[in-house]
Design a protein around this motif. Structure first.
Motif, PDB file in Angstrom:
ATOM      1  N   TYR A  28       0.832  -1.206   0.000  1.00 45.75           N
ATOM      2  CA  TYR A  28       0.000   0.000   0.000  1.00 45.75           C
ATOM      3  C   TYR A  28       0.868   1.259   0.000  1.00 45.75           C
ATOM      4  O   TYR A  28       0.622   2.200  -0.757  1.00 45.75           O
ATOM      5  CB  TYR A  28      -0.908  -0.016   1.224  1.00 45.75           C
ATOM      6  CG  TYR A  28      -1.637   1.284   1.444  1.00 45.75           C
ATOM      7  CD1 TYR A  28      -2.759   1.619   0.692  1.00 45.75           C
ATOM      8  CD2 TYR A  28      -1.192   2.203   2.400  1.00 45.75           C
ATOM      9  CE1 TYR A  28      -3.423   2.825   0.885  1.00 45.75           C
ATOM     10  CE2 TYR A  28      -1.853   3.403   2.604  1.00 45.75           C
ATOM     11  CZ  TYR A  28      -2.960   3.708   1.842  1.00 45.75           C
ATOM     12  OH  TYR A  28      -3.598   4.902   2.030  1.00 45.75           O
ATOM     13  N   ILE A  29       1.896   1.279   0.847  1.00 46.10           N
ATOM     14  CA  ILE A  29       2.782   2.451   0.901  1.00 46.10           C
ATOM     15  C   ILE A  29       3.484   2.656  -0.436  1.00 46.10           C
ATOM     16  O   ILE A  29       3.630   3.790  -0.921  1.00 46.10           O
ATOM     17  CB  ILE A  29       3.803   2.290   2.049  1.00 46.10           C
ATOM     18  CG1 ILE A  29       3.071   2.355   3.402  1.00 46.10           C
ATOM     19  CG2 ILE A  29       4.879   3.366   1.979  1.00 46.10           C
ATOM     20  CD1 ILE A  29       3.962   2.054   4.599  1.00 46.10           C
ATOM     21  N   ALA A  30       3.904   1.561  -1.070  1.00 47.10           N
ATOM     22  CA  ALA A  30       4.529   1.684  -2.398  1.00 47.10           C
ATOM     23  C   ALA A  30       3.544   2.263  -3.409  1.00 47.10           C
ATOM     24  O   ALA A  30       3.915   3.101  -4.246  1.00 47.10           O
ATOM     25  CB  ALA A  30       5.028   0.312  -2.857  1.00 47.10           C
ATOM     26  N   CYS A  31       2.293   1.836  -3.335  1.00 53.58           N
ATOM     27  CA  CYS A  31       1.266   2.352  -4.247  1.00 53.58           C
ATOM     28  C   CYS A  31       0.984   3.829  -3.997  1.00 53.58           C
ATOM     29  O   CYS A  31       0.730   4.596  -4.934  1.00 53.58           O
ATOM     30  CB  CYS A  31      -0.017   1.542  -4.120  1.00 53.58           C
ATOM     31  SG  CYS A  31       0.098  -0.145  -4.744  1.00 53.58           S
ATOM     32  N   VAL A  32       1.020   4.219  -2.723  1.00 49.98           N
ATOM     33  CA  VAL A  32       0.821   5.630  -2.389  1.00 49.98           C
ATOM     34  C   VAL A  32       1.938   6.478  -2.989  1.00 49.98           C
ATOM     35  O   VAL A  32       1.682   7.565  -3.538  1.00 49.98           O
ATOM     36  CB  VAL A  32       0.767   5.813  -0.851  1.00 49.98           C
ATOM     37  CG1 VAL A  32       0.967   7.271  -0.473  1.00 49.98           C
ATOM     38  CG2 VAL A  32      -0.561   5.313  -0.306  1.00 49.98           C
ATOM     39  N   LEU A  33       3.164   5.985  -2.898  1.00 44.99           N
ATOM     40  CA  LEU A  33       4.291   6.728  -3.470  1.00 44.99           C
ATOM     41  C   LEU A  33       4.178   6.811  -4.988  1.00 44.99           C
ATOM     42  O   LEU A  33       4.483   7.845  -5.593  1.00 44.99           O
ATOM     43  CB  LEU A  33       5.613   6.056  -3.073  1.00 44.99           C
ATOM     44  CG  LEU A  33       5.943   6.061  -1.572  1.00 44.99           C
ATOM     45  CD1 LEU A  33       7.194   5.253  -1.313  1.00 44.99           C
ATOM     46  CD2 LEU A  33       6.108   7.484  -1.061  1.00 44.99           C
ATOM     47  N   MET A  34       3.722   5.735  -5.605  1.00 45.01           N
ATOM     48  CA  MET A  34       3.669   5.663  -7.059  1.00 45.01           C
ATOM     49  C   MET A  34       2.449   6.370  -7.636  1.00 45.01           C
ATOM     50  O   MET A  34       2.528   7.014  -8.684  1.00 45.01           O
ATOM     51  CB  MET A  34       3.658   4.190  -7.483  1.00 45.01           C
ATOM     52  CG  MET A  34       3.563   3.958  -8.984  1.00 45.01           C
ATOM     53  SD  MET A  34       3.573   2.190  -9.388  1.00 45.01           S
ATOM     54  CE  MET A  34       2.013   1.672  -8.660  1.00 45.01           C
ATOM     55  N   LEU A  35       1.314   6.278  -6.946  1.00 46.75           N
ATOM     56  CA  LEU A  35       0.058   6.806  -7.472  1.00 46.75           C
ATOM     57  C   LEU A  35      -0.461   7.991  -6.669  1.00 46.75           C
ATOM     58  O   LEU A  35      -0.862   9.008  -7.241  1.00 46.75           O
ATOM     59  CB  LEU A  35      -1.001   5.700  -7.479  1.00 46.75           C
ATOM     60  CG  LEU A  35      -2.380   6.065  -8.022  1.00 46.75           C
ATOM     61  CD1 LEU A  35      -2.324   6.252  -9.530  1.00 46.75           C
ATOM     62  CD2 LEU A  35      -3.400   4.986  -7.684  1.00 46.75           C
ATOM     63  N   GLY A  36      -0.454   7.868  -5.345  1.00 50.35           N
ATOM     64  CA  GLY A  36      -1.078   8.876  -4.500  1.00 50.35           C
ATOM     65  C   GLY A  36      -0.419  10.238  -4.570  1.00 50.35           C
ATOM     66  O   GLY A  36      -1.088  11.264  -4.775  1.00 50.35           O
ATOM     67  N   ILE A  37       0.905  10.282  -4.410  1.00 47.17           N
ATOM     68  CA  ILE A  37       1.599  11.574  -4.405  1.00 47.17           C
ATOM     69  C   ILE A  37       1.480  12.282  -5.755  1.00 47.17           C
ATOM     70  O   ILE A  37       1.120  13.472  -5.795  1.00 47.17           O
ATOM     71  CB  ILE A  37       3.072  11.398  -3.986  1.00 47.17           C
ATOM     72  CG1 ILE A  37       3.138  11.018  -2.503  1.00 47.17           C
ATOM     73  CG2 ILE A  37       3.876  12.677  -4.240  1.00 47.17           C
ATOM     74  CD1 ILE A  37       4.529  10.793  -1.979  1.00 47.17           C
ATOM     75  N   CYS A  46       0.515   6.637 -13.520  1.00 49.97           N
ATOM     76  CA  CYS A  46      -0.798   6.862 -12.884  1.00 49.97           C
ATOM     77  C   CYS A  46      -1.961   6.490 -13.800  1.00 49.97           C
ATOM     78  O   CYS A  46      -2.900   5.813 -13.349  1.00 49.97           O
ATOM     79  CB  CYS A  46      -0.913   8.307 -12.420  1.00 49.97           C
ATOM     80  SG  CYS A  46       0.241   8.727 -11.094  1.00 49.97           S
ATOM     81  N   PRO A  47      -1.970   6.900 -15.072  1.00 47.90           N
ATOM     82  CA  PRO A  47      -3.077   6.465 -15.935  1.00 47.90           C
ATOM     83  C   PRO A  47      -3.189   4.947 -16.033  1.00 47.90           C
ATOM     84  O   PRO A  47      -4.294   4.401 -15.992  1.00 47.90           O
ATOM     85  CB  PRO A  47      -2.730   7.088 -17.294  1.00 47.90           C
ATOM     86  CG  PRO A  47      -1.932   8.299 -16.959  1.00 47.90           C
ATOM     87  CD  PRO A  47      -1.120   7.888 -15.760  1.00 47.90           C
ATOM     88  N   LEU A  48      -2.036   4.264 -16.153  1.00 49.99           N
ATOM     89  CA  LEU A  48      -2.066   2.804 -16.214  1.00 49.99           C
ATOM     90  C   LEU A  48      -2.623   2.226 -14.925  1.00 49.99           C
ATOM     91  O   LEU A  48      -3.467   1.309 -14.945  1.00 49.99           O
ATOM     92  CB  LEU A  48      -0.657   2.266 -16.467  1.00 49.99           C
ATOM     93  CG  LEU A  48      -0.521   0.734 -16.471  1.00 49.99           C
ATOM     94  CD1 LEU A  48      -1.379   0.114 -17.568  1.00 49.99           C
ATOM     95  CD2 LEU A  48       0.943   0.326 -16.637  1.00 49.99           C
ATOM     96  N   GLY A  49      -2.178   2.768 -13.785  1.00 53.31           N
ATOM     97  CA  GLY A  49      -2.668   2.277 -12.501  1.00 53.31           C
ATOM     98  C   GLY A  49      -4.167   2.464 -12.352  1.00 53.31           C
ATOM     99  O   GLY A  49      -4.872   1.570 -11.876  1.00 53.31           O
TER     100      GLY A  49
END
Length: 471
Positions: A53-62, A456-459
């Motif tokens: 989840y933290i990795a996803c936040v760094l990759m997508l959330g920020i 981000c679009p891919l995610g």
């Protein structure tokens, strides 16, 4: 692009950096942190899910959060006008209107669940949610389908939000956030500590922080990606609107990291509140958590209004009134989390009415309050079995609003914003905002552009496909 287009009349601003962080974090922190994150953590490998989840936040959330910050602060206007200013008359301008519409619909049903929290504060004081699991479930079913009580709490909660928003940005939103967010944090810590001191709580703590990578598969990765997106108030105009009140010297990247850190910390603390208490009364808790047939009991309203009252009742029954006291603190916590999120949704719509229809702030807030209260009333009434006229295609009006906004509108808005800023808006505008006119480091700017153009679009597309069972 003519920068003179961005010269605006003096607008309200947050008065301090702390106000910015707490208000915007309050927008992100909501009921989903308490009922969705712990459930997903328990189902998907404990700490293994947290790491992903933290990795996803760094990759997508920020990056997605920075998208909205850039657009909002650049334009210094409500979400509809902000996108319109940067779109130069092209159809891209519709993204802002779409975000406001999404936020409006979310507020209409979110206030229903928020009102339930107030009812449960009263029930905790009166002792109405004591007894065995069946009686607690019966209480929820009777209350949620009652034609009057939930409607009353909808109106009360909308008035709470209205009172804060009508007072303005600094005296209303910022002051309220500075009061409510520390209270929320303290309540969460108190309940988490009480939960961790229960007999057998150590097993729950170990379960939460022990990574079980054997449960990690593609579904877990996509689930973490979706949770990272939904838990940060992306795609509904909240962050864009709040960013329009940021001062020009606000460090957007640093603010995004701080807000996301608070949001994640609160979600983990919610796990510390729930898992130790749950494990203290269920020796077979890991099996219960991993059983998909029981999932409805451990996520969403089922967790918060049925399972947890029963957990608190059993876990803290050794001391008179302790179970009721913990339940009271818990529902006070939920009410604060719900109110900080509802405030941001309210402000998205109020800013639009205030600026686009040239209404005073109080009149704009009143329009939003009345309209959303009407929607909330109908969403609340749609729970009753006798009100079939509010059920469409087998779904209640409440469920339709939840489905359309959560699974379609939010990811669509997030995707379009990434494409808009990544491919249409000149990169120099994004660079100027991220570096505050070149006064701060822009060493990660190329990575940011790569993320919003491709990652981000891919995610978000993968989130779309996963939630509809395509992948």
């Amino acid at each position: 692009m003519d920068n003179s287009a961005y010269k605006k009349q003096q607008r309200a601003n947050f008065g301090s950096k702390l106000g910015i962080i707490l208000a915007t974090a309050g927008s992100a922190v909501g009921l989903g942190n308490v009922w969705r994150f712990p459930y997903m953590t328990g189902q998907n490998g404990g700490a293994a899910f947290i790491i992903i989840y933290i990795a996803c936040v760094l990759m997508l959330g920020i990056p997605c959060m920075l998208n909205e910050f850039i657009i909002g602060r650049r334009a210094q206007a409500n979400a509809a006008r902000a996108y319109s200013m940067l779109a130069n008359g092209t159809p891209w301008r519709l993204i802002g209107y779409f975000g406001i519409f999404t936020g409006f619909l979310i507020m209409g049903y979110y206030v229903v669940v928020s009102g339930w929290c107030l009812q449960y504060i009263y029930a905790s004081v009166s002792g109405s949610i004591s007894g065995d699991a069946d009686s607690i479930q019966h209480y929820f079913e009777v209350f949620s389908t009652d034609p009057w009580k939930p409607v009353l709490w909808v109106l009360v909660f909308m008035l709470f939000s209205h009172f804060i928003i009508a007072r303005g940005v600094e005296k209303g939103i910022e002051k309220g956030s500075k009061t409510m967010m520390p209270m929320l944090f303290v309540l969460l810590i108190v309940i988490a500590v009480a939960s961790c001191l229960l007999p057998g709580a150590g097993d729950g703590i170990s379960f939460l922080f022990h990574p079980d990578f054997s449960k990690v598969d593609g579904n877990v990765l996509l689930g973490a990606l979706g949770q990272a997106f939904y838990s940060l108030s992306l795609g509904m105009g909240c962050l864009c609107t709040y960013a329009s009140y940021f001062k020009r010297d606000t460090n957007l990247t640093k603010s995004a990291v701080q807000i996301i850190s608070i949001d994640t910390l609160i979600a983990i603390l919610a796990g510390l509140m729930i898992f130790p208490a749950f494990f203290s009364i269920h020796p077979n808790a890991p099996e219960l958590m991993s059983n998909p047939d029981l999932a409805s009991q451990y996520c969403g309203p089922g967790l918060v209004f049925i399972t947890l009252p029963n957990v608190f009742q059993q876990a803290f029954s050794g001391v008179p009134f302790l179970a009721e006291g913990v339940a009271l603190l818990f529902y006070a916590l939920l009410s604060l989390a719900a109110l900080t999120s509802l405030m941001s949704l309210h402000e998205v719509c109020t800013a639009f009415f205030h600026e686009e229809f040239h209404l005073s702030r109080r009149k704009g807030a009143a329009c939003v309050t009345v309209l959303c209260a009407i929607i909330g009333v109908f969403c609340s009434l749609s729970f009753g079995d006798t009100r079939s006229w509010l059920v469409i295609g087998g779904k209640s009006l409440f469920d339709w609003f939840d489905f359309l906004t959560g699974q379609i509108f939010l990811p669509t808005g997030g995707l379009l914003t990434c494409l808009f800023l990544g491919w249409y808006v000149p990169k120099q505008i994004a660079y100027d905002e991220l570096t505050n006119g070149g006064t701060q480091s822009g060493r990660f700017f190329s990575l940011f552009v790569f993320c919003i153009r491709y990652v981000c679009p891919l995610g978000i597309i993968l989130i779309f496909l996963h939630q509809f069972g395509v992948i």
